[in-house]
Write a protein that holds these residues in place. Structure first.
Motif, PDB file in Angstrom:
ATOM      1  N   SER A  77      -1.069  15.356  79.736  1.00  0.00           N
ATOM      2  CA  SER A  77      -0.259  16.551  79.507  1.00  0.00           C
ATOM      3  C   SER A  77       1.214  16.245  79.273  1.00  0.00           C
ATOM      4  O   SER A  77       2.030  17.164  79.197  1.00  0.00           O
ATOM      5  CB  SER A  77      -0.385  17.505  80.705  1.00  0.00           C
ATOM      6  OG  SER A  77       0.097  16.891  81.893  1.00  0.00           O
ATOM      7  N   GLY A  78       1.565  14.964  79.137  1.00  0.00           N
ATOM      8  CA  GLY A  78       2.968  14.610  78.970  1.00  0.00           C
ATOM      9  C   GLY A  78       3.498  14.979  77.599  1.00  0.00           C
ATOM     10  O   GLY A  78       2.778  14.922  76.599  1.00  0.00           O
ATOM     11  N   ARG A  79       4.763  15.351  77.558  1.00  0.00           N
ATOM     12  CA  ARG A  79       5.422  15.631  76.281  1.00  0.00           C
ATOM     13  C   ARG A  79       6.913  15.368  76.410  1.00  0.00           C
ATOM     14  O   ARG A  79       7.492  15.463  77.488  1.00  0.00           O
ATOM     15  CB  ARG A  79       5.186  17.074  75.839  1.00  0.00           C
ATOM     16  CG  ARG A  79       5.721  18.115  76.788  1.00  0.00           C
ATOM     17  CD  ARG A  79       5.655  19.514  76.215  1.00  0.00           C
ATOM     18  NE  ARG A  79       6.455  19.630  75.013  1.00  0.00           N
ATOM     19  CZ  ARG A  79       6.734  20.808  74.429  1.00  0.00           C
ATOM     20  NH1 ARG A  79       6.272  21.919  74.928  1.00  0.00           N
ATOM     21  NH2 ARG A  79       7.477  20.846  73.351  1.00  0.00           N
ATOM     22  N   PHE A  80       7.525  15.004  75.294  1.00  0.00           N
ATOM     23  CA  PHE A  80       8.965  14.828  75.222  1.00  0.00           C
ATOM     24  C   PHE A  80       9.566  16.011  74.480  1.00  0.00           C
ATOM     25  O   PHE A  80       9.005  16.479  73.482  1.00  0.00           O
ATOM     26  CB  PHE A  80       9.322  13.549  74.460  1.00  0.00           C
ATOM     27  CG  PHE A  80       9.061  12.283  75.228  1.00  0.00           C
ATOM     28  CD1 PHE A  80      10.032  11.751  76.063  1.00  0.00           C
ATOM     29  CD2 PHE A  80       7.854  11.617  75.104  1.00  0.00           C
ATOM     30  CE1 PHE A  80       9.803  10.575  76.757  1.00  0.00           C
ATOM     31  CE2 PHE A  80       7.610  10.442  75.795  1.00  0.00           C
ATOM     32  CZ  PHE A  80       8.587   9.917  76.630  1.00  0.00           C
ATOM     33  N   THR A  81      10.703  16.478  74.960  1.00  0.00           N
ATOM     34  CA  THR A  81      11.450  17.489  74.226  1.00  0.00           C
ATOM     35  C   THR A  81      12.891  17.026  74.068  1.00  0.00           C
ATOM     36  O   THR A  81      13.381  16.193  74.834  1.00  0.00           O
ATOM     37  CB  THR A  81      11.424  18.852  74.934  1.00  0.00           C
ATOM     38  OG1 THR A  81      11.855  18.680  76.286  1.00  0.00           O
ATOM     39  CG2 THR A  81      10.026  19.439  74.923  1.00  0.00           C
ATOM     40  N   ILE A  82      13.560  17.566  73.069  1.00  0.00           N
ATOM     41  CA  ILE A  82      14.924  17.172  72.732  1.00  0.00           C
ATOM     42  C   ILE A  82      15.816  18.395  72.802  1.00  0.00           C
ATOM     43  O   ILE A  82      15.536  19.415  72.168  1.00  0.00           O
ATOM     44  CB  ILE A  82      14.985  16.572  71.310  1.00  0.00           C
ATOM     45  CG1 ILE A  82      14.029  15.383  71.180  1.00  0.00           C
ATOM     46  CG2 ILE A  82      16.412  16.160  70.969  1.00  0.00           C
ATOM     47  CD1 ILE A  82      13.820  14.923  69.757  1.00  0.00           C
ATOM     48  N   THR A  83      16.867  18.318  73.585  1.00  0.00           N
ATOM     49  CA  THR A  83      17.838  19.394  73.688  1.00  0.00           C
ATOM     50  C   THR A  83      19.232  18.791  73.596  1.00  0.00           C
ATOM     51  O   THR A  83      19.405  17.570  73.616  1.00  0.00           O
ATOM     52  CB  THR A  83      17.703  20.149  75.024  1.00  0.00           C
ATOM     53  OG1 THR A  83      17.782  19.213  76.105  1.00  0.00           O
ATOM     54  CG2 THR A  83      16.355  20.866  75.110  1.00  0.00           C
ATOM     55  N   ALA A  84      20.230  19.652  73.505  1.00  0.00           N
ATOM     56  CA  ALA A  84      21.606  19.145  73.433  1.00  0.00           C
ATOM     57  C   ALA A  84      22.575  20.232  73.835  1.00  0.00           C
ATOM     58  O   ALA A  84      22.417  21.393  73.467  1.00  0.00           O
ATOM     59  CB  ALA A  84      21.928  18.650  72.032  1.00  0.00           C
TER      60      ALA A  84
END
Length: 288
Positions: A77-84
């Protein structure tokens, strides 16, 4: 569990904000995932530049400037997300996406040079991360003994003939052996065998010559098409921008038990059997 196309989709999403950029700060929010985080995890990563972001089988590997490599596995269930909070490049802004997943499952965070924040979220905690000396990669247990990449030049009908020679296990199970070919999983093996007209029950050692050539070609094709579709979403997978994969809409056999075969409406129905605890879907009339 995400297979090669899903992991490659994630790699392509992360590369623009990680490759060639320094990790300004790293942190872990718990001591372990599937395995404990490496000793001094944040300290060893902070200040390092990600020189290259690679995929090996179902693993992501960040090559670091200090001579170590960061290995990352999504688990189930792992996931990477990108924010800033602030981005210093118009090009980078195109790759910044809203956060997904419950923040209480944010287990590792990387503050990247350029303003992006990369967060690893994993509700089930079957994913993991490891650090190893890059020049000692051949001794890393997760990577040692892996077969060739199915989209690389080393994967060929000649390799498959040799790897399968004398094997008495069903071809379906042999292809899931990561020592034969790296990165293949249940979904794409089912689809490639259907395209090749090969029964998942066929003895692996009988796959040679024309069958081997056909199977290698279709493994490459099905993986390439799945990557272009952003992978497959059956439950948890999402890309770094939160988008779901669409290859599941192209399944010929996987998950289609009882439905007609796509190759001929008169064929089928698609059958499901269990091999070594895994569901296998196939057309008994098309696949021999």
């Amino acid at each position: 569990m995400p297979e090669l196309p899903e992991v490659e989709t994630v790699r392509r999403g992360l590369a623009p904000v990680m490759e060639g950029r320094r990790i300004l700060a790293a942190r872990q929010n718990r001591p372990d995932l599937r395995f404990p985080f490496p000793d001094r995890f944040a300290e060893r990563l902070t200040g390092q530049t990600v020189e290259h972001l690679e995929r090996r089988a179902k693993y992501l590997i960040a090559r670091l400037s200090g001579g170590e490599s960061l290995l990352m596995h999504l688990g189930m269930s792992g996931r990477f997300t990108i924010t800033a909070d602030q981005v210093d490049s118009g090009d980078l802004a195109a790759f910044v996406h809203s956060q997904g997943g419950n923040p209480k499952h944010d287990h590792a965070v990387f503050e990247m040079e350029g303003g992006a924040r990369v967060t690893f979220n994993d509700p089930r905690r079957f994913g993991f991360m490891a650090l190893f000396a890059t020049d000692a990669e051949e001794s890393v247990p997760f990577l040692a003994g892996l077969g060739p990449e199915p989209l690389g030049n080393a994967f060929s009908s000649a390799h498959l003939d040799t790897a399968l020679s004398g094997r008495k296990s069903p071809i379906k199970m042999a292809l899931l052996d990561q020592r034969v070919v790296a990165g293949l999983g249940n979904i794409y093996v089912c689809e490639a065998l259907w395209r090749s007209g090969i029964s998942p029950r066929r003895t692996a050692g009988t796959i040679k010559g024309a069958r081997s050539v056909r199977l290698v070609r279709n493994i490459r094709n099905v993986l390439s098409e799945a990557i272009e579709a952003g992978g497959t979403t059956l439950r948890d997978f999402a890309a770094t921008d939160g988008a779901l994969g669409y290859f599941q809409h192209s399944f010929a056999v996987y998950g289609r038990e009882g439905e007609p075969c796509h190759s001929d409406p008169g064929h089928g129905p698609i059958q499901r059997i269990v091999q070594s605890g895994r569901s296998t879907f196939f057309c008994p009339q098309c696949q021999r």
